[in-house]
Design a protein around this motif. Structure first.
Motif, short mmCIF file in Angstrom:
data_model
loop_
_atom_site.label_atom_id
_atom_site.label_comp_id
_atom_site.label_asym_id
_atom_site.label_seq_id
_atom_site.Cartn_x
_atom_site.Cartn_y
_atom_site.Cartn_z
N ALA A 69 48.34 -73.75 -35.60
CA ALA A 69 48.84 -74.98 -36.20
C ALA A 69 49.50 -75.82 -35.13
N ALA A 70 49.25 -77.11 -35.18
CA ALA A 70 49.88 -78.04 -34.23
C ALA A 70 50.65 -79.07 -35.02
N GLY A 71 51.42 -79.87 -34.33
CA GLY A 71 52.09 -80.99 -35.00
C GLY A 71 53.58 -80.84 -35.05
N LEU A 72 54.13 -80.84 -36.28
CA LEU A 72 55.57 -80.94 -36.47
C LEU A 72 56.23 -79.58 -36.27
N SER B 50 66.38 -82.31 -39.17
CA SER B 50 65.34 -82.78 -38.28
C SER B 50 64.35 -83.59 -39.12
N VAL B 51 64.19 -84.88 -38.79
CA VAL B 51 63.36 -85.78 -39.58
C VAL B 51 62.25 -86.33 -38.71
N THR B 52 61.03 -86.35 -39.24
CA THR B 52 59.89 -86.91 -38.53
C THR B 52 59.44 -88.19 -39.22
N ILE B 53 59.33 -89.26 -38.41
CA ILE B 53 58.97 -90.58 -38.91
C ILE B 53 57.65 -91.01 -38.29
N ALA B 54 56.72 -91.49 -39.14
CA ALA B 54 55.49 -92.10 -38.66
C ALA B 54 55.70 -93.61 -38.62
N ALA B 55 55.36 -94.23 -37.49
CA ALA B 55 55.55 -95.67 -37.33
C ALA B 55 54.26 -96.31 -36.83
N ASP B 56 53.84 -97.37 -37.51
CA ASP B 56 52.72 -98.17 -37.03
C ASP B 56 53.31 -99.18 -36.03
N VAL B 57 53.09 -98.92 -34.75
CA VAL B 57 53.79 -99.65 -33.70
C VAL B 57 52.95 -100.82 -33.20
N LEU B 58 53.59 -101.98 -33.15
CA LEU B 58 52.97 -103.19 -32.58
C LEU B 58 53.56 -103.43 -31.20
N HIS C 227 52.46 -93.80 -34.40
CA HIS C 227 53.24 -92.97 -33.49
C HIS C 227 54.21 -92.15 -34.35
N TYR C 228 54.52 -90.95 -33.90
CA TYR C 228 55.39 -90.05 -34.66
C TYR C 228 56.64 -89.75 -33.84
N PHE C 229 57.79 -89.95 -34.47
CA PHE C 229 59.08 -89.76 -33.80
C PHE C 229 59.90 -88.74 -34.58
N GLN C 230 60.51 -87.83 -33.85
CA GLN C 230 61.36 -86.80 -34.44
C GLN C 230 62.80 -87.04 -34.01
N VAL C 231 63.72 -87.07 -34.99
CA VAL C 231 65.12 -87.33 -34.68
C VAL C 231 66.02 -86.32 -35.39
N GLY C 232 67.16 -86.05 -34.77
CA GLY C 232 68.17 -85.19 -35.37
C GLY C 232 69.23 -86.04 -36.04
N ILE C 233 69.49 -85.77 -37.32
CA ILE C 233 70.45 -86.54 -38.10
C ILE C 233 71.51 -85.59 -38.65
N ALA D 86 62.49 -88.58 -30.24
CA ALA D 86 61.50 -87.93 -29.39
C ALA D 86 60.13 -88.18 -30.00
N GLU D 87 59.20 -88.73 -29.21
CA GLU D 87 57.85 -88.95 -29.73
C GLU D 87 57.11 -87.61 -29.72
N VAL D 88 56.49 -87.27 -30.85
CA VAL D 88 55.82 -85.98 -31.01
C VAL D 88 54.39 -86.20 -31.46
N SER D 89 53.63 -85.12 -31.47
CA SER D 89 52.22 -85.21 -31.88
C SER D 89 52.10 -85.38 -33.39
N ALA D 90 50.94 -85.83 -33.80
CA ALA D 90 50.69 -86.06 -35.21
C ALA D 90 50.58 -84.73 -35.95
N PRO D 91 50.86 -84.74 -37.24
CA PRO D 91 50.66 -83.52 -38.03
C PRO D 91 49.20 -83.08 -37.98
N SER D 92 48.99 -81.80 -38.12
CA SER D 92 47.63 -81.27 -38.08
C SER D 92 46.84 -81.70 -39.31
N SER D 93 45.58 -81.99 -39.12
CA SER D 93 44.70 -82.25 -40.25
C SER D 93 44.31 -80.91 -40.88
N VAL D 94 44.12 -80.91 -42.19
CA VAL D 94 43.76 -79.68 -42.90
C VAL D 94 42.47 -79.89 -43.66
#
Length: 380
Positions: free
Chosen positions: A360-363, A161-169, A183-189, A216-224
């Motif tokens: 905890a929220a996010g990934l 399971s891989v999470t990718i952050a993308a700066d979307v235009l 935007h954050y996308f999670q994919v199964g590889i 799948a678009e998912v929420s951003a990782p939690s700030s700490v």
């Protein structure tokens, strides 16, 4: 007369015995029963011929033992070595830890292709995802300005399971591109091949990757909340001899003005940033790790004393003035401070650690299990 014949008979027998001494060992005969009876029936009894044969047998035995000794020793050595080898446990094969680098890179390319694809251009996603695909959006409606791998988790052997952050235009049909943010996308590889490539094998094998579904678009990782640093309050004092050292060092490091050598501990080798990104710098503040507040002290301690500092810097270029922080280790020598190291990161206080908000929220979304599909070896 009978007695004379008796002596003659005994002499003849002894002469015959002497003659038999020169015969081969396997032809030696035992003495006649009459002779044994005449010499008595008690004690250790034998004839001269028997003694001679026994002597020859003893000599043969000694030579046989001498000749056989080295052979027996070699056999014992080989046998012992074989036994030791058999007893010695064979080293177990090293288990290679699975690497998520390959699956993460594949997921990054997949998200880039997915964002740019649209109705009629689904084939551009085929090298990554071979499932049935019908996109509704027009091609090029959005693109990824940049993509970054945020994390990868091995759900099961060879499945990630891989999470990718993308700066979307966004690219509207009538208008200019708009940056919509991260935007954050999670994919199964799924991966095939050796563990070093993310697969489940402990040896060599062909490498292949495939996505198991659309992103799948998912929420951003939690700030700490970061942990506390070792440095105290920031100060700036003209009486602090460390200030001139830090200022001269960073000027040479960031602007190319002067050399680093006069400001560093002998034997420490550093290279300035090249090409120089700034035209000038100024020190806005210095804090250090002394709980008693040594910042601003005009006294330099004994040679070899270390001092950890965090310098606040204003660096100026043609685009403006920018704030930077530099964590440095200083070392005292000959009544002055010298730069001993450019630390890889500001130092945390002992026992300090980042705090994760609760809950905890996010990934948190991950596929439950690997699918039965076989990974494709298609190369993008």
């Amino acid at each position: 007369m009978k007695r004379g014949r008796g002596r003659q008979s005994r002499a003849d027998r002894r002469r015959d015995a002497d003659l038999r001494e020169v015969e081969p060992v396997d032809q030696v005969e035992e003495a006649d029963e009459d002779e044994l009876q005449e010499e008595g029936s008690s004690g250790w009894q034998t004839s001269t011929a028997t003694m001679a044969g026994a002597a020859r047998l003893a000599r043969v035995g000694v030579w046989a033992a001498l000749l056989a000794g080295p052979l027996l020793g070699a056999a014992a050595l080989l046998g012992g070595s074989s036994s030791a080898d058999a007893a010695r446990p064979s080293p177990s094969a090293a288990v290679t830890t699975a690497s998520g680098t390959g699956p993460a890179g594949f997921a990054q390319l997949y998200v880039q292709a997915y964002l740019a694809a649209g109705n009629g251009t689904e084939n551009t996603v085929a090298p990554y995802y071979s499932g049935t695909l019908a996109l509704n959006n027009p091609p090029g409606a959005r693109t990824a300005a940049t993509t970054v791998v945020m994390g990868s988790t091995e759900v099961s052997p060879g499945y990630w399971s891989v999470t990718i952050a993308a700066d979307v235009l966004a690219h509207p049909q009538n208008g200019s591109a708009t940056d919509t943010g991260l935007h954050y996308f999670q994919v199964g590889i799924e991966a095939t091949g050796p563990a070093t490539a993310g697969g489940a094998q402990q040896g060599a094998g062909s490498v292949g990757y495939t996505a198991t579904a659309l992103p799948a678009e998912v929420s951003a990782p939690s700030s700490v909340q970061p942990g506390a640093l070792v440095y105290g309050a920031s100060t700036l004092s003209s009486t602090d001899p460390a200030q001139s050292t830090i200022s001269g060092f960073l000027a040479a490091y960031l602007t190319g003005t002067g050399q680093l050598g006069p400001y560093t501990t002998p034997g420490v080798v550093m290279n300035p940033v090249s090409p120089a990104p700034y035209s000038s710098i100024s020190i806005a503040g210095i804090s250090d790790d002394n709980p008693n507040g040594s910042s601003g002290s005009a006294t330099v301690p004994a040679d070899g004393t270390l001092r950890r500092v965090l310098a606040q810097v204003n660096a100026t270029s043609g685009a403006g003035t920018f704030s930077l922080n530099y964590a440095l280790t200083l070392r005292a020598r000959a009544g002055r401070w010298e730069v001993y190291a450019l630390d890889p990161a500001p130092r945390l206080a002992a026992g300090s650690a980042a705090t994760v908000p609760s809950p905890a929220a996010g990934l948190t979304q991950t596929p439950a299990a690997a699918p039965a599909a076989t990974a494709s070896t298609a190369t993008p």
